[in-house]
Motif scaffolding. Structure first.
Motif, PDB file in Angstrom:
ATOM      1  N   ILE A  68       0.867  -1.176   0.000  1.00 13.89           N
ATOM      2  CA  ILE A  68       0.000   0.000   0.000  1.00 13.89           C
ATOM      3  C   ILE A  68       0.902   1.224   0.000  1.00 13.89           C
ATOM      4  O   ILE A  68       1.704   1.412   0.919  1.00 13.89           O
TER       5      ILE A  68
ATOM      6  N   GLN B 213      -7.453 -10.853   1.672  1.00 19.27           N
ATOM      7  CA  GLN B 213      -7.837  -9.799   0.722  1.00 19.27           C
ATOM      8  C   GLN B 213      -8.741  -8.746   1.360  1.00 19.27           C
ATOM      9  O   GLN B 213      -8.537  -7.553   1.169  1.00 19.27           O
ATOM     10  N   ASP B 214      -9.728  -9.169   2.137  1.00 20.45           N
ATOM     11  CA  ASP B 214     -10.666  -8.203   2.715  1.00 20.45           C
ATOM     12  C   ASP B 214     -10.001  -7.286   3.737  1.00 20.45           C
ATOM     13  O   ASP B 214     -10.380  -6.124   3.870  1.00 20.45           O
TER      14      ASP B 214
ATOM     15  N   ILE C 136      -6.789  -6.271   3.606  1.00 18.56           N
ATOM     16  CA  ILE C 136      -5.990  -5.325   2.823  1.00 18.56           C
ATOM     17  C   ILE C 136      -6.894  -4.226   2.260  1.00 18.56           C
ATOM     18  O   ILE C 136      -6.596  -3.034   2.362  1.00 18.56           O
ATOM     19  N   SER C 137      -8.013  -4.629   1.692  1.00 15.62           N
ATOM     20  CA  SER C 137      -8.964  -3.661   1.123  1.00 15.62           C
ATOM     21  C   SER C 137      -9.521  -2.728   2.189  1.00 15.62           C
ATOM     22  O   SER C 137      -9.669  -1.522   1.955  1.00 15.62           O
TER      23      SER C 137
ATOM     24  N   SER D 118      -6.760  -0.162   3.226  1.00 11.72           N
ATOM     25  CA  SER D 118      -6.564   0.817   2.163  1.00 11.72           C
ATOM     26  C   SER D 118      -7.742   1.784   2.085  1.00 11.72           C
ATOM     27  O   SER D 118      -7.561   2.995   1.930  1.00 11.72           O
ATOM     28  N   GLY D 119      -8.946   1.265   2.210  1.00 10.27           N
ATOM     29  CA  GLY D 119     -10.141   2.105   2.174  1.00 10.27           C
ATOM     30  C   GLY D 119     -10.205   3.090   3.323  1.00 10.27           C
ATOM     31  O   GLY D 119     -10.521   4.270   3.129  1.00 10.27           O
TER      32      GLY D 119
ATOM     33  N   LYS E 111      -2.748   3.784  -2.864  1.00  4.31           N
ATOM     34  CA  LYS E 111      -2.813   2.896  -4.023  1.00  4.31           C
ATOM     35  C   LYS E 111      -2.273   1.549  -3.562  1.00  4.31           C
ATOM     36  O   LYS E 111      -1.242   1.484  -2.893  1.00  4.31           O
ATOM     37  N   THR E 112      -2.979   0.486  -3.910  1.00  8.36           N
ATOM     38  CA  THR E 112      -2.584  -0.852  -3.481  1.00  8.36           C
ATOM     39  C   THR E 112      -2.218  -1.692  -4.685  1.00  8.36           C
ATOM     40  O   THR E 112      -2.932  -1.687  -5.690  1.00  8.36           O
TER      41      THR E 112
ATOM     42  N   TYR F 208      -0.770  -5.758  -5.652  1.00  8.03           N
ATOM     43  CA  TYR F 208      -0.709  -7.116  -5.118  1.00  8.03           C
ATOM     44  C   TYR F 208       0.344  -7.933  -5.841  1.00  8.03           C
ATOM     45  O   TYR F 208       0.565  -7.746  -7.042  1.00  8.03           O
TER      46      TYR F 208
END
Length: 87
Positions: free
Chosen positions: A9, A57-58, A60-61, A64-65, A76-77, A79
């Motif tokens: 991130i 994944q959830d 990380i999202s 970032s959010g 900005k992420t 992977y």
């Protein structure tokens, strides 16, 4: 065990007003953070921070959010191409 991914991130902080809240959010996700590097760019009055994570994944999202919703913070992420399974 839940599948995890390795992600980077990138964070740009426009001024110091959001730094304490940002650090608080990062602390919430500390178990997933592999490393963190911050570079103050005094000429432009910004800070550039990179966070490496190994997380579902959830998560990380979500991180970032949350960071992207802070005032004067952009994220900005990216992977890794292949998923990584936690040991």
């Amino acid at each position: 065990m839940e599948e995890t991914r390795v992600a980077l991130i990138g964070i740009m902080v426009g001024n110091r007003d959001s730094v304490s809240k940002m650090n608080s959010i990062l602390e919430e996700y500390g178990t997933y953070i592999v490393g963190r590097m911050g570079i103050p760019y005094h000429k432009r009055n910004i800070s550039v921070i990179s966070i490496v994570m190994d997380a579902p994944q959830d998560e990380i999202s979500a991180l970032s959010g949350k960071l992207g919703m802070l005032p004067n913070v952009s994220t900005k992420t990216i992977y890794a191409k292949m998923p990584s399974t936690a040991e």
